[in-house]
Design an enzyme around this catalytic site. Structure first.
Site, short mmCIF file in Angstrom:
data_model
loop_
_atom_site.label_atom_id
_atom_site.label_comp_id
_atom_site.label_asym_id
_atom_site.label_seq_id
_atom_site.Cartn_x
_atom_site.Cartn_y
_atom_site.Cartn_z
N HIS A 24 0.85 -1.19 0.00
CA HIS A 24 0.00 0.00 0.00
C HIS A 24 0.88 1.24 0.00
O HIS A 24 1.27 1.72 1.07
CB HIS A 24 -0.88 0.05 1.25
CG HIS A 24 -1.96 -0.98 1.29
ND1 HIS A 24 -2.62 -1.31 2.45
CD2 HIS A 24 -2.52 -1.73 0.31
CE1 HIS A 24 -3.53 -2.24 2.18
NE2 HIS A 24 -3.49 -2.52 0.89
N GLU A 43 8.67 5.15 5.38
CA GLU A 43 8.45 6.62 5.50
C GLU A 43 7.47 6.96 6.63
O GLU A 43 6.79 7.97 6.59
CB GLU A 43 7.97 7.24 4.18
CG GLU A 43 8.95 7.14 3.05
CD GLU A 43 8.80 5.84 2.28
OE1 GLU A 43 9.83 5.25 1.94
OE2 GLU A 43 7.68 5.41 2.02
N GLU A 91 17.82 1.11 -0.44
CA GLU A 91 17.31 1.58 -1.73
C GLU A 91 18.05 2.83 -2.23
O GLU A 91 18.19 3.03 -3.44
CB GLU A 91 15.82 1.89 -1.61
CG GLU A 91 15.51 3.02 -0.62
CD GLU A 91 14.02 3.28 -0.45
OE1 GLU A 91 13.21 2.43 -0.88
OE2 GLU A 91 13.66 4.34 0.11
C1 NOJ Z 1 9.86 4.10 -0.86
C2 NOJ Z 1 10.03 2.81 -0.16
O1 NOJ Z 1 11.04 2.89 0.81
C3 NOJ Z 1 10.34 1.76 -1.19
O2 NOJ Z 1 10.63 0.54 -0.56
C4 NOJ Z 1 9.20 1.65 -2.14
O3 NOJ Z 1 9.55 0.76 -3.18
C5 NOJ Z 1 8.87 3.00 -2.77
N1 NOJ Z 1 8.75 4.01 -1.76
C6 NOJ Z 1 7.57 2.95 -3.55
O4 NOJ Z 1 6.50 2.71 -2.69
CA CA Z 2 11.99 4.89 1.83
#
Ligand code: NOJ
Ligand code: CA
Length: 699
Positions: A409, A479, A503
């Site tokens: 989500h 987040e 990431e």
């Molecule tokens: C940031 C999240 O940390 C990441 O894991 C996710 O793929 C992207 N937002 C998109 O929701």
């Molecule tokens: Ca993130």
């Protein structure tokens, strides 16, 4: 087994000029007193050395109800707590909660308002909180400032990130307190949106080291119905003051008596391992409110995820770049959509083949063509799949392979929209057999521009977890505000990101090698982190020759992170084809546990190195992770943590002799030796490197 002893003792106000409290070990000493015109204040000492000099306590409410002076002590009570409890999932299966407590009941003589301050002194540090008893003439109030001070003794070294109320996704700066500059113009988090920042404001948890080698950490626990505490420095006196994230109209918190505010904590030790190994934050949270916790399970997972971050595929079926020009209702396929039925099956096959529990699929639902930068309230409905994702088929396929699907989500920060749709979204998950959700809150909070760290958002994150518990759903939030041990109370809150995760290495200036040696002293103190380790294809040029980005570790260090970065749900984040190329190293990720009976911190120095050994829950298997910063490191570890007299097979996954995170990140070596509790193992970590060891019983 629970053992809780309480001794209480009432003192007359006359005798109450200064109240002393000692930790069970007697190494810490805290003192409370009223100074000047009845202002509450405290100090803290460790082994006879001052740690916190006289620091004021109190709150400022909407005028004229300042709650920082004119107090008298009505009564004090002391108590001792000593209990042992078991987390549902955790770093150790049994946790001791042992402290001495002092409760000071105060009355503001000018207003007749009551405020209690409760201090708890543990062997690892001090905790204190404000409590407001039920008061007939004082039901609701608005906090406009928190006075709480932490008056430090000098210009300590600090590991800080700027006090952005909207994001913790920053690289840490290691500097003297006097060099702190959390100014917006100086620092980028690499994703282009930020909340308000101030030169002197940093985030908590704040890790520090004094010139005489004491380790200090200022943080908070049990943040419920209250904003996140940042810290604002007075660089002349080295005093931090609690700095709370406001709401969209500048108010800090609305409270209703009776209520208790979050604990403020100061950890201190001359051994950095005590900070990493402390369970103080968990201990300050309420016990689990979920009676039947059988459905809360640890998980190792793979997912349709990294391929979007490296640009191999897209979240959106139609391509966000097309969104502005697209005809309403007409989707023009990008041809690179990641979350297709077919691709999902590939990941499910891979997960089943290698013994994983789950598969995360991002980009399965309509909305991604319009999700970022447009600040729209209604983007996702969390139930409508893209035309090339057949959710029934994928669900049936996963079930046939005994794989659990993890729902995604992404709210794009539109919290109002998510709250309106949450029940339907959760019911949709249950209908298709999903028991876990990864949520995301990228961007500014829509529609009112709340900050991620404000009271309203703290309540949102806690409320979603409670709602999920009712539906037996586990939550992993990205987040969100950073956790403060609330997963003890809501153990279905299995993980969170809430810091700069792996990431960032895919598409920004990344996470420097020291990053992972700092997080366990900061973010991880509050709870598990979904860091998403396990990237084997280190350089992004593998996907696009012009790309300069890279994961700033060696491959072996990526393995070690499964041990040093605690989370009961851990992702093997790289692509299946990259694991196929390194099947021997991948074996560690397949073997490593994620839920633990015990944890031993073998070596620790924030910003430099960390070595941990953990025992798998209910299994005779141990795993060791050792990581270093940009400097190579040699060390010898003793396996004295193993039970005496037993022999094990240790498989050591280490940096090759010529490995280096920049020059030769993928060079690793694997050796197998027989070990016992008497063994020592010499480790040689490359610059930006690490070692991972699995210690399994000899067959
Ligand atoms: C940031 C999240 O940390 C990441 O894991 C996710 O793929 C992207 N937002 C998109 O929701
Ligand atoms: Ca993130």
């Amino acid at each position: 087994m629970k053992k809780l002893i309480f001794l209480s003792l009432a003192l007359s106000p006359m005798a109450a000029s200064a109240q002393l409290l000692m930790s069970p070990s007697k190494e810490l000493k805290a003192e409370f007193k009223l100074v000047d015109n009845g202002k509450p204040a405290y100090t803290l000492e460790y082994k006879g050395r001052p740690i916190i000099e006289q620091s004021l306590l109190g709150l400022v409410l909407e005028q004229p109800q300042t709650l920082d002076a004119d107090f008298k002590v009505v009564r004090t009570q002391v108590a001792t707590g000593d209990e042992t409890w078991s987390p549902v999932l955790g770093e150790q299966s049994s946790i001791r909660n042992h402290y001495n407590e002092l409760k000071v009941e105060l009355l503001q003589t000018t207003t007749e308002r009551k405020m209690n301050i409760v201090f708890r002194l543990y062997d690892e540090g001090l905790a204190f909180r404000y409590e407001f008893p039920n008061q007939y003439r004082w039901k609701y109030f608005k906090v406009t400032r928190e006075i709480t001070e932490f008056n430090l003794t000098g210009d300590h070294k600090a590991f800080w990130i700027p006090g952005d109320f909207d994001s913790q996704e920053y690289v840490y700066t290691e500097s003297a307190l006097s060099q702190i500059n959390g100014d917006q113009s100086q620092i980028s988090n690499g994703i282009g949106f930020k909340g308000p920042m101030e030169a002197t404001r940093v985030q908590s948890p704040l890790m520090m080291k004094t010139n005489d080698d004491l380790y200090l950490n200022i943080f908070e626990a049990a943040v419920v119905n209250y904003p996140v505490m940042h810290l604002n420095l007075n660089p002349k006196t080295f005093t931090f003051r609690a700095d709370l994230a406001p709401n969209a109209i500048g108010d800090l918190a609305y409270l209703e008596t009776p209520c208790k505010l979050p604990w403020r904590t100061v950890m201190v030790s001359d051994d950095a391992r005590d900070i990493v190994g402390s369970r103080l934050i968990l201990n300050l949270n309420d016990p689990s409110k979920i009676d039947d916790t059988n459905w809360i399970k640890p998980m190792k997972y793979v997912g349709i995820w990294w391929e979007m971050h490296v640009g191999k595929s897209t979240w959106d079926y139609a391509g966000s770049q097309n969104a502005q020009n697209a005809q309403p209702g007409v989707l023009i396929p990008t041809g690179k959509h990641g979350a297709t039925t077919e691709n999902a099956k590939t990941y499910i096959d891979f997960a089943a083949k290698h013994g994983f529990d789950g598969v995360l699929i991002e980009g399965w639902n309509v909305g991604w063509e319009d999700w970022f930068g447009n600040w729209k309230e209604e983007v996702f409905d969390f139930v409508t799949p893209y035309p090339d994702f057949n959710i029934s088929e994928v669900t049936a396929y996963a079930k046939s392979k005994n794989i659990q699907l993890i729902m995604h989500h992404e709210t794009s920060g539109s919290v109002s929209n998510y709250e309106r749709r949450l029940d339907r979204a959760f019911d949709h998950m249950k209908k298709y057999g999903y028991n876990a959700v990864k949520s995301g809150y990228v961007g500014r909070i829509i529609p009112r521009g709340e900050w991620h760290d404000g009271q309203i958002m703290v309540n949102h994150f806690n409320w979603v977890v409670q709602r999920a518990a009712e539906k037996k759903i586990m939550v992993n939030s990205h987040e969100s505000s950073r956790p403060t041990g609330v997963h003890r109370t809501w153990p279905n809150y299995v993980s969170a990101e809430a810091a700069r995760g792996n990431e960032f290495n895919a598409w920004s200036n990344g996470n420097p090698p020291a990053h992972e040696t700092i997080l366990p002293f900061t973010r991880l103190l509050g709870g598990p982190m979904d860091y998403t380790p396990g990237i084997f294809e280190i350089r992004m040029s593998a996907y696009e020759p012009s790309k300069k980005e890279q994961v700033q570790t060696t491959l072996a260090k990526q393995l070690a992170l499964y041990v040093t970065m605690y989370s009961p749900i851990q992702m093997a984040a790289d692509l299946p084809e990259n694991y196929d190329k390194h099947a021997d190293a991948f074996q560690f990720i397949k073997d490593v546990a994620v839920d633990w009976d015990d944890t031993k911190i073998l070596e620790a120095e924030p910003g430099d190195y960390l070595t941990m050994a953990r025992k798998a829950k209910a299994k005779d298997a141990w795993f060791v992770g050792a990581i270093t910063d940009e400097n190579a490191r040699k060390t010898t570890i003793s396996l004295g943590f193993l039970p005496a007299g037993k022999k094990y097979k240790a498989v050591i996954y280490e940096d090759a002799k010529d490995a280096d995170w920049q020059k030769n990140p993928k060079a690793y070596a694997i050796r197998t030796i027989e070990v016992s509790s008497k063994s020592k193992i010499e480790l040689a970590l490359a610059p930006g490197g690490g070692t991972a060891i699995s210690i399994l019983p000899l067959k």
